[in-house]
Motif scaffolding. Structure first.
Motif, PDB file in Angstrom:
ATOM      1  N   GLU A  14      -2.731 -16.949  -3.065  1.00 20.67           N
ATOM      2  CA  GLU A  14      -2.847 -15.749  -3.888  1.00 20.67           C
ATOM      3  C   GLU A  14      -3.688 -14.698  -3.181  1.00 20.67           C
ATOM      4  OE1 GLU A  14      -5.112 -14.926  -7.972  1.00 20.67           O
ATOM      5  OE2 GLU A  14      -3.374 -16.260  -8.225  1.00 20.67           O
ATOM      6  N   GLU A  15      -3.194 -13.432  -3.224  1.00 19.23           N
ATOM      7  CA  GLU A  15      -3.904 -12.347  -2.535  1.00 19.23           C
ATOM      8  C   GLU A  15      -4.321 -11.220  -3.467  1.00 19.23           C
ATOM      9  OE1 GLU A  15      -1.635 -10.954   0.769  1.00 19.23           O
ATOM     10  OE2 GLU A  15      -1.875 -12.810   1.929  1.00 19.23           O
ATOM     11  N   GLY A  16      -3.853 -11.219  -4.705  1.00 22.35           N
ATOM     12  CA  GLY A  16      -4.242 -10.131  -5.585  1.00 22.35           C
ATOM     13  C   GLY A  16      -3.503 -10.160  -6.898  1.00 22.35           C
ATOM     14  N   ASP A  17      -3.709  -9.090  -7.685  1.00 19.93           N
ATOM     15  CA  ASP A  17      -3.100  -8.995  -9.014  1.00 19.93           C
ATOM     16  C   ASP A  17      -1.744  -8.294  -8.960  1.00 19.93           C
ATOM     17  OD1 ASP A  17      -5.434 -10.082 -10.357  1.00 19.93           O
ATOM     18  OD2 ASP A  17      -6.417  -8.156  -9.966  1.00 19.93           O
ATOM     19  N   LEU A  18      -1.743  -7.082  -8.452  1.00 23.77           N
ATOM     20  CA  LEU A  18      -0.554  -6.235  -8.517  1.00 23.77           C
ATOM     21  C   LEU A  18      -0.134  -5.772  -7.131  1.00 23.77           C
ATOM     22  CD1 LEU A  18       0.200  -3.383 -11.030  1.00 23.77           C
ATOM     23  CD2 LEU A  18       0.340  -2.909  -8.583  1.00 23.77           C
ATOM     24  N   VAL A  19       1.157  -5.798  -6.878  1.00 20.74           N
ATOM     25  CA  VAL A  19       1.691  -5.258  -5.635  1.00 20.74           C
ATOM     26  C   VAL A  19       2.841  -4.316  -5.977  1.00 20.74           C
ATOM     27  CG1 VAL A  19       3.344  -7.164  -5.273  1.00 20.74           C
ATOM     28  CG2 VAL A  19       2.544  -5.803  -3.312  1.00 20.74           C
ATOM     29  N   TRP A  20       2.913  -3.206  -5.242  1.00 17.79           N
ATOM     30  CA  TRP A  20       4.033  -2.286  -5.399  1.00 17.79           C
ATOM     31  C   TRP A  20       4.602  -1.999  -4.023  1.00 17.79           C
ATOM     32  CZ3 TRP A  20       5.137   3.045  -4.209  1.00 17.79           C
ATOM     33  CH2 TRP A  20       6.308   3.513  -4.823  1.00 17.79           C
ATOM     34  N   ILE A  21       5.922  -2.093  -3.914  1.00 14.69           N
ATOM     35  CA  ILE A  21       6.598  -1.861  -2.646  1.00 14.69           C
ATOM     36  C   ILE A  21       7.540  -0.691  -2.831  1.00 14.69           C
ATOM     37  CG2 ILE A  21       8.087  -2.857  -0.866  1.00 14.69           C
ATOM     38  CD1 ILE A  21       7.049  -5.633  -1.823  1.00 14.69           C
ATOM     39  N   GLY A  22       7.231   0.408  -2.180  1.00 15.48           N
ATOM     40  CA  GLY A  22       8.049   1.611  -2.322  1.00 15.48           C
ATOM     41  C   GLY A  22       7.529   2.724  -1.437  1.00 15.48           C
ATOM     42  N   ASN A  23       8.416   3.633  -1.065  1.00 19.94           N
ATOM     43  CA  ASN A  23       8.050   4.729  -0.184  1.00 19.94           C
ATOM     44  C   ASN A  23       7.621   5.948  -0.977  1.00 19.94           C
ATOM     45  OD1 ASN A  23       8.900   3.109   2.028  1.00 19.94           O
ATOM     46  ND2 ASN A  23      11.017   3.679   1.598  1.00 19.94           N
ATOM     47  N   PRO A  83       9.777 -11.169  -0.137  1.00 17.42           N
ATOM     48  CA  PRO A  83       9.611 -12.329  -1.028  1.00 17.42           C
ATOM     49  C   PRO A  83       8.279 -13.050  -0.850  1.00 17.42           C
ATOM     50  CG  PRO A  83      11.816 -12.290  -0.113  1.00 17.42           C
ATOM     51  CD  PRO A  83      11.045 -11.235   0.613  1.00 17.42           C
ATOM     52  N   ARG A  84       7.821 -13.172   0.371  1.00 15.49           N
ATOM     53  CA  ARG A  84       6.549 -13.850   0.603  1.00 15.49           C
ATOM     54  C   ARG A  84       5.378 -13.048   0.041  1.00 15.49           C
ATOM     55  NH1 ARG A  84       6.192 -18.167   3.305  1.00 15.49           N
ATOM     56  NH2 ARG A  84       8.211 -17.794   4.306  1.00 15.49           N
ATOM     57  N   VAL A  85       5.478 -11.728   0.130  1.00 12.94           N
ATOM     58  CA  VAL A  85       4.427 -10.876  -0.440  1.00 12.94           C
ATOM     59  C   VAL A  85       4.441 -10.957  -1.960  1.00 12.94           C
ATOM     60  CG1 VAL A  85       3.671  -8.489  -0.725  1.00 12.94           C
ATOM     61  CG2 VAL A  85       4.314  -9.334   1.544  1.00 12.94           C
ATOM     62  N   PHE A  86       5.605 -10.876  -2.567  1.00 11.76           N
ATOM     63  CA  PHE A  86       5.690 -11.011  -4.025  1.00 11.76           C
ATOM     64  C   PHE A  86       5.068 -12.325  -4.497  1.00 11.76           C
ATOM     65  CE2 PHE A  86       9.550  -8.019  -4.632  1.00 11.76           C
ATOM     66  CZ  PHE A  86       8.723  -6.992  -5.052  1.00 11.76           C
ATOM     67  N   ALA A  87       5.265 -13.386  -3.733  1.00 11.70           N
ATOM     68  CA  ALA A  87       4.763 -14.700  -4.122  1.00 11.70           C
ATOM     69  C   ALA A  87       3.236 -14.752  -4.127  1.00 11.70           C
ATOM     70  CB  ALA A  87       5.318 -15.769  -3.184  1.00 11.70           C
ATOM     71  N   ARG A  88       2.598 -13.780  -3.497  1.00 12.71           N
ATOM     72  CA  ARG A  88       1.136 -13.787  -3.385  1.00 12.71           C
ATOM     73  C   ARG A  88       0.452 -12.894  -4.416  1.00 12.71           C
ATOM     74  NH1 ARG A  88       0.224 -14.057   3.225  1.00 12.71           N
ATOM     75  NH2 ARG A  88       1.399 -16.003   3.499  1.00 12.71           N
ATOM     76  N   PHE A  89       1.262 -12.280  -5.299  1.00 11.25           N
ATOM     77  CA  PHE A  89       0.705 -11.416  -6.344  1.00 11.25           C
ATOM     78  C   PHE A  89       1.259 -11.834  -7.704  1.00 11.25           C
ATOM     79  CE2 PHE A  89      -0.093  -9.092  -2.529  1.00 11.25           C
ATOM     80  CZ  PHE A  89      -1.238  -8.353  -2.774  1.00 11.25           C
ATOM     81  N   LYS A  90       0.623 -11.340  -8.763  1.00  5.05           N
ATOM     82  CA  LYS A  90       0.948 -11.798 -10.112  1.00  5.05           C
ATOM     83  C   LYS A  90       1.917 -10.895 -10.854  1.00  5.05           C
ATOM     84  CE  LYS A  90      -3.730 -13.740 -10.462  1.00  5.05           C
ATOM     85  NZ  LYS A  90      -5.058 -13.584 -11.131  1.00  5.05           N
ATOM     86  N   VAL A  91       2.020  -9.643 -10.442  1.00  7.14           N
ATOM     87  CA  VAL A  91       2.872  -8.702 -11.166  1.00  7.14           C
ATOM     88  C   VAL A  91       3.241  -7.556 -10.242  1.00  7.14           C
ATOM     89  CG1 VAL A  91       0.915  -7.355 -12.058  1.00  7.14           C
ATOM     90  CG2 VAL A  91       3.091  -7.341 -13.311  1.00  7.14           C
ATOM     91  N   THR A  92       4.385  -6.951 -10.510  1.00  7.72           N
ATOM     92  CA  THR A  92       4.771  -5.740  -9.803  1.00  7.72           C
ATOM     93  C   THR A  92       5.303  -4.737 -10.820  1.00  7.72           C
ATOM     94  OG1 THR A  92       6.009  -4.843  -7.923  1.00  7.72           O
ATOM     95  CG2 THR A  92       7.170  -6.415  -9.347  1.00  7.72           C
ATOM     96  N   VAL A  93       5.480  -3.507 -10.380  1.00  8.72           N
ATOM     97  CA  VAL A  93       5.986  -2.459 -11.270  1.00  8.72           C
ATOM     98  C   VAL A  93       7.166  -1.764 -10.608  1.00  8.72           C
ATOM     99  CG1 VAL A  93       3.750  -2.084 -12.352  1.00  8.72           C
ATOM    100  CG2 VAL A  93       4.419  -0.679 -10.398  1.00  8.72           C
ATOM    101  N   HIS A  94       7.969  -1.122 -11.428  1.00  6.64           N
ATOM    102  CA  HIS A  94       9.076  -0.286 -10.942  1.00  6.64           C
ATOM    103  C   HIS A  94       8.827   1.130 -11.436  1.00  6.64           C
ATOM    104  CE1 HIS A  94      12.900   1.311  -9.864  1.00  6.64           C
ATOM    105  NE2 HIS A  94      13.369   1.369 -11.099  1.00  6.64           N
ATOM    106  N   VAL A  95       8.792   2.076 -10.506  1.00  4.15           N
ATOM    107  CA  VAL A  95       8.600   3.486 -10.847  1.00  4.15           C
ATOM    108  C   VAL A  95       9.788   4.261 -10.294  1.00  4.15           C
ATOM    109  CG1 VAL A  95       7.055   5.474 -10.755  1.00  4.15           C
ATOM    110  CG2 VAL A  95       6.100   3.148 -10.672  1.00  4.15           C
ATOM    111  N   PRO A  96      10.809   4.524 -11.122  1.00  6.31           N
ATOM    112  CA  PRO A  96      12.007   5.190 -10.620  1.00  6.31           C
ATOM    113  C   PRO A  96      11.718   6.607 -10.160  1.00  6.31           C
ATOM    114  CG  PRO A  96      12.252   4.581 -12.935  1.00  6.31           C
ATOM    115  CD  PRO A  96      10.876   4.224 -12.541  1.00  6.31           C
TER     116      PRO A  96
END
Length: 378
Positions: free
Chosen positions: A184-193, A250-263
């Motif tokens: 585990e590396e943290g609570d929230l991760v967001w992947i987007g440009n 996928p490996r990064v998602f596995a290390r966090f607890k939640v993500t968000v989508h911001v269209p």
């Protein structure tokens, strides 16, 4: 069958999310025994920026992750459609291509006629820059693959195409899947440009401020972040991770607890029903997802069960807190979301849809040829 695909890039996903879907589709077609050739321009914007930003050898990871995938590079002025398409059965040209290429292949199709020719649109330019789409000469194309019903209808209503089909993006579940036993590396991760300020206010409302208010250990990955954006991240206590190859997601998602989508704003306001590819991939990886508002008019998912929807900053904070504080709830949400992907939204499903479209077109062409050969009844 032999598929020949012309896309912006297969090997670079630098600010180029369509590469994710393309890789999954090509992989699925090849595993079903089809021959697939992918062409991308020698001076492609995405690949050029990737090489400029990353150290030499940065593409090695792509070839290790996708040893079966290969791009053929071309120059539009030098391309000989007669040689490239001599034995093609299906040709697909993506909208992020030079209009000269679109026209060149269309004219060859008019002369040869032996393959199906489709145009593929996975962007919002039809509403934000319609003049750029109108420049494409689709006269000799069999139809358009549009990644949402509203976009499909635009092509038909404006007379840009005589036929069009809805062909949503989807998750490559051979790559995007839960990865167990990651640290585990943290609570929230967001992947987007960052992009072109198409969602700056939305990011502040639904990502930066909630992370700051909740005191989350958060990280953001992506490219094209200006200095002012990096400053906002720093002030919110969010770590910036830079570019992340999509096969590492996928490996990064596995290390966090939640993500968000911001269209991005064009999708949320002008193109309802198009979530873009990020939510598909997040749900496929089994990470709980909270989304800023977007109108799922095509009922792709079940909001509230596959993911949570937050209409305000306060709702986003409450949803994230609920996931972080109730691991049983988080697990149920993630499992439901992944089940929705596996049931309806994988690249295998999209290949099924593509092959159905090809069969429909071939039957239509066969019927037309038959009707032309039948003698008139006196």
């Amino acid at each position: 069958m032999k598929f020949v695909l012309f896309y912006h890039s297969l090997i670079s996903d630098w600010n180029h999310g369509n590469a994710h879907f393309l890789r999954g589709i090509v992989t699925e077609l090849m595993q079903r025994g089809h021959c697939v050739e992918v062409y991308e321009p020698t001076d492609g914007w995405s690949l050029r920026n990737l090489r400029a930003e990353r150290p030499p050898g940065s593409l090695r990871g792509f070839f290790e992750a996708y040893p079966h995938l290969l791009s053929r590079f071309y120059d539009v002025d030098q391309l000989d459609p007669g040689a490239v398409l001599a034995d093609a059965d299906v040709v697909i040209v993506h909208e992020w291509n030079d209009p000269a290429l679109v026209k060149k292949i269309g004219r060859h199709r008019a002369r040869s006629g032996h393959y199906l020719l489709l145009f593929h649109d996975t962007h919002h330019r039809a509403v934000t820059d319609p003049e750029s789409i109108a420049r494409y000469d689709l006269e000799h194309y069999d139809g358009v693959l549009a990644f949402g019903k509203v976009l499909r209808d635009i092509y038909l209503d404006r007379g840009w195409a005589a036929r069009a089909w809805t062909w949503h993006e989807a998750a490559d579940t051979q790559v995007f899947r839960p990865i167990p036993c990651e640290p585990e590396e943290g609570d929230l991760v967001w992947i987007g440009n960052w992009g072109d300020d198409e969602r700056t206010r939305e990011l502040e409302e639904f990502l930066f401020e909630p992370a700051k208010t909740l005191g989350l250990q958060a990280r953001v990955y992506g490219v094209r972040y200006p200095e002012r954006a990096l400053k906002v991240l720093s002030e919110a206590g969010i770590e910036y991770g830079g570019w992340l190859p999509n096969y590492e997601v996928p490996r990064v998602f596995a290390r966090f607890k939640v993500t968000v989508h911001v269209p991005r704003r064009p999708y949320a306001r002008a193109l309802p029903g198009i979530p873009t590819i990020r939510p598909f991939e997040a749900l496929a990886c089994g990470i709980p997802l909270v989304s800023a508002p977007w109108d799922d008019i095509e009922h792709l998912f079940t909001p509230g069960q596959d993911f949570l929807v937050a209409h305000t900053r306060r709702e986003m904070e409450e949803a994230i807190a609920a996931i972080l504080n109730d691991r049983s709830f988080a697990r149920t949400l993630a499992e439901h979301g992944r089940a929705a992907i596996l049931k309806r939204h994988t690249c295998a499903h999209r290949v099924d849809e593509l092959l159905d479209i090809c069969r429909e077109l071939r039957l239509s062409r066969s019927a037309k040829r038959k009707s032309r050969k039948e003698p008139a009844v006196l």
